[in-house]
Motif scaffolding. Structure first.
Motif, PDB file in Angstrom:
ATOM      1  N   GLU A  66      11.659   8.390  -0.631  1.00  0.00           N
ATOM      2  CA  GLU A  66      10.794   7.401  -1.298  1.00  0.00           C
ATOM      3  C   GLU A  66      11.585   6.467  -2.214  1.00  0.00           C
ATOM      4  N   ALA A  67      12.538   7.054  -2.959  1.00  0.00           N
ATOM      5  CA  ALA A  67      13.292   6.224  -3.912  1.00  0.00           C
ATOM      6  C   ALA A  67      14.113   5.181  -3.163  1.00  0.00           C
ATOM      7  N   ASP A  68      14.703   5.598  -2.038  1.00  0.00           N
ATOM      8  CA  ASP A  68      15.512   4.640  -1.274  1.00  0.00           C
ATOM      9  C   ASP A  68      14.625   3.543  -0.684  1.00  0.00           C
ATOM     10  N   LEU A  69      13.441   3.929  -0.172  1.00  0.00           N
ATOM     11  CA  LEU A  69      12.555   2.902   0.410  1.00  0.00           C
ATOM     12  C   LEU A  69      12.120   1.911  -0.674  1.00  0.00           C
ATOM     13  N   ALA A  70      11.771   2.430  -1.849  1.00  0.00           N
ATOM     14  CA  ALA A  70      11.344   1.537  -2.940  1.00  0.00           C
ATOM     15  C   ALA A  70      12.474   0.584  -3.322  1.00  0.00           C
ATOM     16  N   ALA A  71      13.682   1.149  -3.453  1.00  0.00           N
ATOM     17  CA  ALA A  71      14.829   0.304  -3.831  1.00  0.00           C
ATOM     18  C   ALA A  71      15.105  -0.745  -2.755  1.00  0.00           C
ATOM     19  N   ASP A  82       6.977  -6.536  -7.293  1.00  0.00           N
ATOM     20  CA  ASP A  82       6.677  -5.931  -8.588  1.00  0.00           C
ATOM     21  C   ASP A  82       6.957  -4.423  -8.499  1.00  0.00           C
ATOM     22  N   PRO A  83       7.941  -3.913  -9.286  1.00  0.00           N
ATOM     23  CA  PRO A  83       8.315  -2.493  -9.141  1.00  0.00           C
ATOM     24  C   PRO A  83       7.145  -1.526  -9.275  1.00  0.00           C
ATOM     25  N   LYS A  84       6.157  -1.857 -10.129  1.00  0.00           N
ATOM     26  CA  LYS A  84       5.028  -0.914 -10.293  1.00  0.00           C
ATOM     27  C   LYS A  84       4.192  -0.856  -9.013  1.00  0.00           C
ATOM     28  N   LEU A  85       3.973  -2.032  -8.404  1.00  0.00           N
ATOM     29  CA  LEU A  85       3.212  -2.049  -7.146  1.00  0.00           C
ATOM     30  C   LEU A  85       4.002  -1.352  -6.041  1.00  0.00           C
ATOM     31  N   VAL A  86       5.315  -1.558  -6.049  1.00  0.00           N
ATOM     32  CA  VAL A  86       6.165  -0.945  -5.020  1.00  0.00           C
ATOM     33  C   VAL A  86       6.078   0.585  -5.123  1.00  0.00           C
ATOM     34  N   ILE A 353      -3.137 -12.936  -3.161  1.00  0.00           N
ATOM     35  CA  ILE A 353      -3.901 -12.696  -4.391  1.00  0.00           C
ATOM     36  C   ILE A 353      -3.161 -11.655  -5.249  1.00  0.00           C
ATOM     37  N   ARG A 354      -3.056 -11.945  -6.533  1.00  0.00           N
ATOM     38  CA  ARG A 354      -2.299 -11.060  -7.431  1.00  0.00           C
ATOM     39  C   ARG A 354      -3.179  -9.875  -7.849  1.00  0.00           C
ATOM     40  N   ILE A 355      -2.663  -8.682  -7.648  1.00  0.00           N
ATOM     41  CA  ILE A 355      -3.429  -7.470  -8.009  1.00  0.00           C
ATOM     42  C   ILE A 355      -2.560  -6.551  -8.855  1.00  0.00           C
ATOM     43  N   ASP A 356      -3.218  -5.575  -9.494  1.00  0.00           N
ATOM     44  CA  ASP A 356      -2.446  -4.546 -10.197  1.00  0.00           C
ATOM     45  C   ASP A 356      -2.435  -3.271  -9.355  1.00  0.00           C
ATOM     46  N   THR A 357      -1.952  -2.188  -9.911  1.00  0.00           N
ATOM     47  CA  THR A 357      -1.806  -0.965  -9.101  1.00  0.00           C
ATOM     48  C   THR A 357      -3.155  -0.343  -8.722  1.00  0.00           C
ATOM     49  N   THR A 358      -4.257  -0.845  -9.325  1.00  0.00           N
ATOM     50  CA  THR A 358      -5.581  -0.347  -8.911  1.00  0.00           C
ATOM     51  C   THR A 358      -6.239  -1.319  -7.937  1.00  0.00           C
ATOM     52  N   ALA A 359      -5.486  -2.305  -7.466  1.00  0.00           N
ATOM     53  CA  ALA A 359      -5.983  -3.348  -6.551  1.00  0.00           C
ATOM     54  C   ALA A 359      -6.964  -4.296  -7.239  1.00  0.00           C
ATOM     55  N   MET A 376       3.512  -6.457  -3.645  1.00  0.00           N
ATOM     56  CA  MET A 376       4.108  -5.183  -3.179  1.00  0.00           C
ATOM     57  C   MET A 376       5.247  -5.468  -2.199  1.00  0.00           C
ATOM     58  N   HIS A 377       5.290  -6.676  -1.651  1.00  0.00           N
ATOM     59  CA  HIS A 377       6.443  -7.144  -0.881  1.00  0.00           C
ATOM     60  C   HIS A 377       7.071  -8.273  -1.705  1.00  0.00           C
TER      61      HIS A 377
END
Ligand code: FAD
Length: 548
Positions: A66-71, A82-86, A353-359, A376-377
């Motif tokens: 997971e860490a490698d995919l996020a990075a 956005d790292p939090k969304l990722v 559309i800009r969202i937060d981690t709760t969509a 998220m991308h």
């Protein structure tokens, strides 16, 4: 026009591709009443586009991956994700895959998973690779929708979000030749990307790009709009089929003068070899020269570039290429021995559309998910992560909307006024819009080209507003249809304006955004661009991620 609610539900989901279906199923499983509406059929949008042989869906191989995919998402995204969304995204993929499998979705796995073709686009290693088949997904999801009692409303197009007292209360839609109001406790936008704004598009036409503007008008923000995937596709013998980029390394490409496309370029085969590693255009890699040559050749001769393959590939195709041509033979009656003409097409949006981690958007009660969203991308997206996005954030949006609706029940007897005008000559204006977006905003963007395109948008918008008198709506379906079409075009123009404005502000090349007048990346522009609407005008600003 005054409207009173024609229907009501706890959660209204707009869009019936993968993201919308996931959101609707999740909200209904939480015990909410749900309406799933789509401007086309249920099971539509890019998720069910017929011009491809299946959709890749990737995830981390295991928790350790997971860490490698996020990075990698952040690196490939050139610091625009956005790292939090990722984080939320990556940790949600395997649970989402497990959930749809438990519902009965069959995911195909590769027999020769170690072949290089199974490394996702832009990625540096193999991941958990799966392929979703539209037919199987349709059957399983249809059964679930029926079991959960979700009300489906095909050919029901969103025109306006109703916000009252600071909360989303419902939506104005066009349906059955009528303009109607649907009341809801929470609204989820899952309306896909904006390929419909471009002349050549590898999407279905219901992916119109109008909803990004509708969201803006209701107070939401957009992000990363200048980043979109631009893909090679077939121009002939059959128009609008995905070209399998994995074949680039075995391809001979000839322009309309029958000269090699990469003539005079050093290490042409190395460029094609690198280009075979990813589907959508990127400015990040040296092999961008292939796409730039392809686009210039396509502009010089709209019939495109001829592609043929080496005998070696025809006799010994790797698994992913063989599967692709087996599908081509069955579905399109085309073989790998036949020459084809290819060109570049608008494909999937990386921003929205800009969202937060709760969509959640910044409008209370308004949620969004799937390709309609961004963050998220980044500037480039790893292949197979758009379907994953729909599954993960579709689920999150469904849960968040269900919770919001439980706390903010649907308002009984809701009413609203809806102001709009109907116009004529819409088809011509839409063609003009698609032409200008293809010319100025597909592959090669320049300040001059973008400004000319913006001026042309002003001009079309003026014609749209001025040419035809506002209609005092009658009950006639034709009136409602032309009113809806006018609203759609007005919103498409606004979304196009937002994309062009963001692309103008970004005076550099980064990922899928290539500026011919600024061909390199500029570290000083390492922040996403956020778009909002103030006093009816588009505002764009760099928004450092540290501040999100
Ligand atoms: C040919 C092709 C191949 C692809 N291959 C891959 C792949 O291999 N891997 C991958 O990860 N991604 C791939 N993608 C991208 C991926 O398929 C999409 O990003 C994803 O399916 C989008 O899902 P979605 O539900 O967000 O939107 P969509 O599936 O596009 O659905 C949008 C829905 O919104 C509805 N809608 C739009 N506007 C309105 C409105 N105003 N009112 C009501 N409804 C509206 C549409 O009718 C539709 O039902 C591919 C896309 C295409 C076109």
């Amino acid at each position: 026009m005054n409207l009173t609610a024609h229907a009501a539900c706890d959660v209204l989901v707009i869009g019936a591709g993968l993201a919308g279906i996931r959101a609707a199923l999740t909200a209904a499983a939480e015990g909410r009443t749900v309406i799933l509406a789509s401007s086309a059929n249920i099971f539509s949008g890019s998720s069910f586009f017929p011009g491809t042989w299946g959709f890749g869906l990737i995830g981390p191989e295991n928790q350790a991956d997971e860490a490698d995919l996020a990075a990698t998402i952040e690196r490939i995204g050139c610091d625009m994700a956005d790292p939090k969304l990722v984080q939320t995204f990556v940790s949600g993929i395997q649970p989402a895959i497990a959930e749809i499998k438990a519902q009965g979705i069959h995911l195909h796995r590769a027999a020769n998973a170690n072949e290089r073709e199974f490394i996702p686009c832009f990625d540096h290693k193999h991941r958990d690779w799966n392929r979703i088949e539209a037919e199987n997904a349709r059957t399983v999801f249809a059964q679930r929708i029926a079991e959960l009692g979700i009300e489906t409303r095909p050919f029901c197009e969103l025109l306006e979000i109703v916000v009252q007292d600071g909360l989303v209360r419902g939506a104005v839609v066009h349906e059955d030749g009528q303009i109607r109001l649907i009341a809801c406790g929470a609204l989820v936008l899952a309306s896909g990307g904006f390929g419909g704004l471009f002349k050549h598009r590898l999407t279905s036409d219901d992916v119109s790009g109008s909803v990004q503007s509708i969201a803006l008008r209701s107070g939401a923000e957009l992000v990363n709009l200048e980043f979109m995937q631009i893909m090679p596709g077939y121009l002939s013998p059959i128009y609008k089929i995905v070209f399998n980029e994995k074949t680039f390394r075995f391809a001979q490409l000839m322009d309309s003068f029958d000269l090699p496309l990469l003539l005079g370029m050093d290490q042409g085969q190395d460029l094609l070899d690198e280009r075979a590693g990813y589907g959508p255009f990127t400015s990040r890699l040296k092999s961008r020269l292939v796409d730039l040559a392809l686009f210039k050749a396509q502009q010089a001769d709209p019939s495109g570039v001829t592609v043929t393959y080496t005998q070696d590939m025809i006799e010994h195709p790797p698994e992913l290429i063989r599967t692709y041509f087996e599908w081509m033979a069955k579905a399109k009656h085309l073989s790998m021995s036949e020459p084809a003409k290819i060109g570049l097409f608008a494909h999937a949006a990386n921003g929205g559309i800009r969202i937060d981690t709760t969509a959640a958007t910044r409008v209370p009660g308004l949620f969004a998910c799937g390709e309609a969203t961004g963050g998220m991308h980044g500037a480039d997206r790893i292949g197979g992560l758009s379907t994953a996005n729909g599954l993960v954030f579709g689920g999150i949006a469904g849960r968040s909307a269900a919770q919001f609706a439980a706390e903010n029940p649907v308002q009984q007897g809701l009413g609203c006024t809806f102001e709009a005008t109907a116009s004529t000559d819409l088809a011509d204006m839409l063609t003009e819009l698609r032409e200008l977006m293809y010319r100025a905003a597909l592959v090669i963007r320049t300040k001059k080209g973008l400004e000319q395109a913006l001026a042309q948008i002003d001009q079309i918008t003026g014609r749209l507003q001025a040419t035809v008198p506002s209609t005092s709506l009658t009950e006639k379906p034709a009136d409602a249809k032309s009113l809806a079409a006018s609203c759609r075009l007005k919103d498409q123009l606004m979304t196009a304006r937002a994309i062009l404005t963001a692309a103008t502000l970004r005076c550099e090349s980064r990922g899928s955004h290539f500026r011919g007048d600024h061909p390199e990346q500029d570290p000083a522009q390492s922040s996403p661009i956020v778009v909002s609407l103030q006093g009816g005008s588009i505002q764009v600003r760099f928004h450092p991620l540290a501040g999100t």
